[in-house]
Write a protein that holds these residues in place. Structure first.
Motif, PDB file in Angstrom:
ATOM      1  N   THR A  76       6.299  -7.338   3.705  1.00 32.46           N
ATOM      2  CA  THR A  76       7.464  -6.667   3.133  1.00 32.46           C
ATOM      3  C   THR A  76       7.038  -5.606   2.130  1.00 32.46           C
ATOM      4  O   THR A  76       7.529  -4.469   2.148  1.00 32.46           O
ATOM      5  CB  THR A  76       8.384  -7.696   2.447  1.00 32.46           C
ATOM      6  N   VAL A  77       6.101  -5.945   1.247  1.00 30.68           N
ATOM      7  CA  VAL A  77       5.638  -4.990   0.247  1.00 30.68           C
ATOM      8  C   VAL A  77       4.777  -3.910   0.898  1.00 30.68           C
ATOM      9  O   VAL A  77       4.851  -2.730   0.542  1.00 30.68           O
ATOM     10  CB  VAL A  77       4.855  -5.707  -0.872  1.00 30.68           C
ATOM     11  N   GLY A  78       3.971  -4.290   1.881  1.00 30.60           N
ATOM     12  CA  GLY A  78       3.127  -3.330   2.569  1.00 30.60           C
ATOM     13  C   GLY A  78       3.921  -2.211   3.217  1.00 30.60           C
ATOM     14  O   GLY A  78       3.495  -1.047   3.212  1.00 30.60           O
ATOM     15  N   ARG A  79       5.071  -2.541   3.753  1.00 29.55           N
ATOM     16  CA  ARG A  79       5.902  -1.503   4.378  1.00 29.55           C
ATOM     17  C   ARG A  79       6.413  -0.500   3.346  1.00 29.55           C
ATOM     18  O   ARG A  79       6.676   0.659   3.669  1.00 29.55           O
ATOM     19  CB  ARG A  79       7.068  -2.153   5.119  1.00 29.55           C
ATOM     20  N   GLN A  82       3.821   2.368   2.904  1.00 36.16           N
ATOM     21  CA  GLN A  82       3.547   3.300   3.997  1.00 36.16           C
ATOM     22  C   GLN A  82       3.916   4.746   3.670  1.00 36.16           C
ATOM     23  O   GLN A  82       3.105   5.650   3.884  1.00 36.16           O
ATOM     24  CB  GLN A  82       4.249   2.827   5.270  1.00 36.16           C
ATOM     25  N   PRO A  83       5.120   5.034   3.139  1.00 33.09           N
ATOM     26  CA  PRO A  83       5.462   6.447   2.886  1.00 33.09           C
ATOM     27  C   PRO A  83       4.632   7.085   1.780  1.00 33.09           C
ATOM     28  O   PRO A  83       4.451   8.299   1.761  1.00 33.09           O
ATOM     29  CB  PRO A  83       6.949   6.378   2.481  1.00 33.09           C
ATOM     30  N   ALA A  84       4.127   6.276   0.837  1.00 36.10           N
ATOM     31  CA  ALA A  84       3.437   6.829  -0.325  1.00 36.10           C
ATOM     32  C   ALA A  84       1.944   7.033  -0.097  1.00 36.10           C
ATOM     33  O   ALA A  84       1.319   7.844  -0.792  1.00 36.10           O
ATOM     34  CB  ALA A  84       3.640   5.912  -1.536  1.00 36.10           C
ATOM     35  N   LEU A  85       1.352   6.322   0.854  1.00 36.17           N
ATOM     36  CA  LEU A  85      -0.112   6.329   0.977  1.00 36.17           C
ATOM     37  C   LEU A  85      -0.718   7.719   1.198  1.00 36.17           C
ATOM     38  O   LEU A  85      -1.721   8.049   0.560  1.00 36.17           O
ATOM     39  CB  LEU A  85      -0.553   5.383   2.094  1.00 36.17           C
ATOM     40  N   PRO A  86      -0.179   8.550   2.081  1.00 39.95           N
ATOM     41  CA  PRO A  86      -0.835   9.850   2.291  1.00 39.95           C
ATOM     42  C   PRO A  86      -0.929  10.684   1.014  1.00 39.95           C
ATOM     43  O   PRO A  86      -1.972  11.281   0.732  1.00 39.95           O
ATOM     44  CB  PRO A  86       0.072  10.527   3.334  1.00 39.95           C
ATOM     45  N   ARG A  87       0.154  10.710   0.228  1.00 36.62           N
ATOM     46  CA  ARG A  87       0.126  11.492  -1.010  1.00 36.62           C
ATOM     47  C   ARG A  87      -0.832  10.871  -2.027  1.00 36.62           C
ATOM     48  O   ARG A  87      -1.562  11.567  -2.739  1.00 36.62           O
ATOM     49  CB  ARG A  87       1.543  11.596  -1.594  1.00 36.62           C
ATOM     50  N   ILE A  88      -0.847   9.541  -2.103  1.00 35.85           N
ATOM     51  CA  ILE A  88      -1.731   8.856  -3.034  1.00 35.85           C
ATOM     52  C   ILE A  88      -3.185   9.118  -2.675  1.00 35.85           C
ATOM     53  O   ILE A  88      -4.020   9.399  -3.545  1.00 35.85           O
ATOM     54  CB  ILE A  88      -1.441   7.344  -3.028  1.00 35.85           C
ATOM     55  N   GLN A  89      -3.496   9.049  -1.401  1.00 34.33           N
ATOM     56  CA  GLN A  89      -4.870   9.314  -0.972  1.00 34.33           C
ATOM     57  C   GLN A  89      -5.271  10.746  -1.294  1.00 34.33           C
ATOM     58  O   GLN A  89      -6.420  11.013  -1.678  1.00 34.33           O
ATOM     59  CB  GLN A  89      -5.001   9.030   0.523  1.00 34.33           C
ATOM     60  N   ALA A 105      -1.033  16.376 -11.467  1.00 37.14           N
ATOM     61  CA  ALA A 105      -0.862  14.938 -11.620  1.00 37.14           C
ATOM     62  C   ALA A 105       0.610  14.581 -11.815  1.00 37.14           C
ATOM     63  O   ALA A 105       1.109  13.615 -11.236  1.00 37.14           O
ATOM     64  CB  ALA A 105      -1.694  14.442 -12.804  1.00 37.14           C
ATOM     65  N   PHE A 106       1.300  15.389 -12.647  1.00 37.26           N
ATOM     66  CA  PHE A 106       2.717  15.141 -12.885  1.00 37.26           C
ATOM     67  C   PHE A 106       3.512  15.255 -11.587  1.00 37.26           C
ATOM     68  O   PHE A 106       4.347  14.425 -11.259  1.00 37.26           O
ATOM     69  CB  PHE A 106       3.236  16.138 -13.912  1.00 37.26           C
ATOM     70  N   ARG A 107       3.212  16.308 -10.816  1.00 39.58           N
ATOM     71  CA  ARG A 107       3.904  16.511  -9.549  1.00 39.58           C
ATOM     72  C   ARG A 107       3.602  15.367  -8.579  1.00 39.58           C
ATOM     73  O   ARG A 107       4.487  14.880  -7.881  1.00 39.58           O
ATOM     74  CB  ARG A 107       3.473  17.844  -8.944  1.00 39.58           C
ATOM     75  N   GLY A 108       2.341  14.928  -8.556  1.00 40.76           N
ATOM     76  CA  GLY A 108       1.965  13.842  -7.660  1.00 40.76           C
ATOM     77  C   GLY A 108       2.661  12.546  -8.013  1.00 40.76           C
ATOM     78  O   GLY A 108       3.139  11.823  -7.133  1.00 40.76           O
ATOM     79  N   LEU A 109       2.740  12.235  -9.289  1.00 35.31           N
ATOM     80  CA  LEU A 109       3.407  11.000  -9.686  1.00 35.31           C
ATOM     81  C   LEU A 109       4.893  11.073  -9.422  1.00 35.31           C
ATOM     82  O   LEU A 109       5.525  10.074  -9.065  1.00 35.31           O
ATOM     83  CB  LEU A 109       3.133  10.698 -11.159  1.00 35.31           C
ATOM     84  N   ASN A 110       5.494  12.251  -9.604  1.00 39.47           N
ATOM     85  CA  ASN A 110       6.907  12.394  -9.260  1.00 39.47           C
ATOM     86  C   ASN A 110       7.134  12.137  -7.777  1.00 39.47           C
ATOM     87  O   ASN A 110       8.183  11.644  -7.371  1.00 39.47           O
ATOM     88  CB  ASN A 110       7.412  13.787  -9.638  1.00 39.47           C
ATOM     89  N   ASP A 111       6.134  12.496  -6.952  1.00 37.99           N
ATOM     90  CA  ASP A 111       6.249  12.256  -5.511  1.00 37.99           C
ATOM     91  C   ASP A 111       6.243  10.772  -5.183  1.00 37.99           C
ATOM     92  O   ASP A 111       7.015  10.304  -4.343  1.00 37.99           O
ATOM     93  CB  ASP A 111       5.089  12.925  -4.759  1.00 37.99           C
ATOM     94  N   VAL A 112       5.331  10.025  -5.815  1.00 34.54           N
ATOM     95  CA  VAL A 112       5.118   8.631  -5.407  1.00 34.54           C
ATOM     96  C   VAL A 112       5.694   7.624  -6.400  1.00 34.54           C
ATOM     97  O   VAL A 112       5.843   6.450  -6.056  1.00 34.54           O
ATOM     98  CB  VAL A 112       3.617   8.339  -5.214  1.00 34.54           C
ATOM     99  N   PRO A 114       8.744   6.917  -7.613  1.00 34.55           N
ATOM    100  CA  PRO A 114       9.883   6.103  -7.188  1.00 34.55           C
ATOM    101  C   PRO A 114       9.501   5.044  -6.157  1.00 34.55           C
ATOM    102  O   PRO A 114      10.008   3.920  -6.191  1.00 34.55           O
ATOM    103  CB  PRO A 114      10.845   7.142  -6.587  1.00 34.55           C
ATOM    104  N   GLN A 115       8.593   5.399  -5.238  1.00 36.17           N
ATOM    105  CA  GLN A 115       8.176   4.429  -4.227  1.00 36.17           C
ATOM    106  C   GLN A 115       7.373   3.291  -4.845  1.00 36.17           C
ATOM    107  O   GLN A 115       7.490   2.136  -4.426  1.00 36.17           O
ATOM    108  CB  GLN A 115       7.372   5.134  -3.141  1.00 36.17           C
ATOM    109  N   LEU A 116       6.563   3.595  -5.860  1.00 32.58           N
ATOM    110  CA  LEU A 116       5.808   2.546  -6.530  1.00 32.58           C
ATOM    111  C   LEU A 116       6.743   1.603  -7.276  1.00 32.58           C
ATOM    112  O   LEU A 116       6.525   0.388  -7.308  1.00 32.58           O
ATOM    113  CB  LEU A 116       4.796   3.162  -7.497  1.00 32.58           C
ATOM    114  N   ARG A 117       7.794   2.154  -7.847  1.00 32.86           N
ATOM    115  CA  ARG A 117       8.751   1.308  -8.554  1.00 32.86           C
ATOM    116  C   ARG A 117       9.510   0.420  -7.583  1.00 32.86           C
ATOM    117  O   ARG A 117       9.756  -0.760  -7.865  1.00 32.86           O
ATOM    118  CB  ARG A 117       9.704   2.190  -9.359  1.00 32.86           C
ATOM    119  N   VAL A 118       9.872   0.971  -6.438  1.00 36.38           N
ATOM    120  CA  VAL A 118      10.529   0.163  -5.408  1.00 36.38           C
ATOM    121  C   VAL A 118       9.588  -0.934  -4.929  1.00 36.38           C
ATOM    122  O   VAL A 118       9.992  -2.089  -4.712  1.00 36.38           O
ATOM    123  CB  VAL A 118      10.985   1.051  -4.233  1.00 36.38           C
ATOM    124  N   MET A 119       8.306  -0.575  -4.760  1.00 34.68           N
ATOM    125  CA  MET A 119       7.324  -1.552  -4.309  1.00 34.68           C
ATOM    126  C   MET A 119       7.226  -2.709  -5.298  1.00 34.68           C
ATOM    127  O   MET A 119       7.177  -3.883  -4.902  1.00 34.68           O
ATOM    128  CB  MET A 119       5.964  -0.887  -4.150  1.00 34.68           C
TER     129      MET A 119
END
Length: 244
Positions: A76-79, A82-89, A105-112, A114-119
């Protein structure tokens, strides 16, 4: 050492926090992430520990029921990853190459962010739905990887194939820069989980895992959850700017 050395490239929250936290300063997303980590540390974890206590001195039997609950949480958490991994890498590679700046860095964190918080929220919700505390989840992960490492020593084809695939993935995730032989990789795994390993019969445990192979391997990102679950939210929280 961490649970799996090669997955350093995928220590998502830790890398972003340690590498970019002070550069970003008080950006909205990082402050929100800090707030969520504080809530997870101070409210979610104590509630889970109270409702689903785990005693390391008297751990439960690692049976099929516990294994299936562990698999459901990590899938459940792994799914959510999935959307955040390419940007994080991409952020990790930029940092390794010395390219990022505070704005990137600021732009990158804004991208991912919300997904990290959902995770993080999903992790807490899924633990409760499967009647697990974080300690129980980590215990189940240690038993699973310990059984896999012991099976590798016996040259079990399933385990050999699993670890070979993970080393290949690590090479890809790290942009082709990581070279690690499979034997060393497995040794690092076993050395990390061995202090927590309590298997009455490693052969039967491995047979149980193989019998549920799809459940354990169908979400590639789920392996990362086993790593992230070993982070102490309090340690990450200290690296983040705190909301007033």
């Amino acid at each position: 050492p961490l649970l799996i050395v090669l997955v350093v490239a995928l220590l998502i929250i830790g890398l972003i926090v340690m590498f970019y936290g002070r550069e970003i300063g008080g950006g909205m997303e990082i402050v929100s992430l800090a707030r969520d980590l504080t809530k997870f540390q101070n409210e979610t974890i104590p509630a889970l520990e109270r409702d689903f206590p785990f005693d390391a001195a008297l751990p439960p039997l690692f049976d099929e029921d516990l294994f299936q609950r562990y698999c459901r949480v990590r899938d459940t958490v792994g799914r959510q990853l999935q959307p955040a991994l390419p940007r994080i890498q991409g952020l990790i590679r930029e940092r390794d190459e010395g390219k990022p700046n505070a704005r990137a860095a600021f732009r990158g964190l804004n991208d991912v962010g919300p997904q990290l918080r959902v995770m993080l929220a999903t992790y807490g919700t899924s633990l409760r739905a499967n009647q697990m505390s974080p300690d129980l989840f980590q215990y189940a992960a240690s038993q699973s990887w310990g059984a896999a490492a012991l099976a590798y020593d016996r040259k079990d084809p399933k385990s050999v194939g699993l670890f070979q695939e993970m080393v290949v993935r690590a090479h890809e995730w790290m942009g082709g820069e990581t070279e690690q032989d499979v034997d060393t990789f497995v040794k690092n795994v076993y050395d990390e989980v061995e202090p927590h390993l309590i298997l009455a019969n490693p052969y039967e445990t491995w047979d149980m895992i193989v019998g549920s192979w799809t459940e354990w391997t169908n979400v590639p990102e789920a392996f990362v959850v086993d790593i992230l679950a070993r982070f102490d939210p309090a340690d990450l929280q200290k690296q983040l700017p705190q909301a007033e």
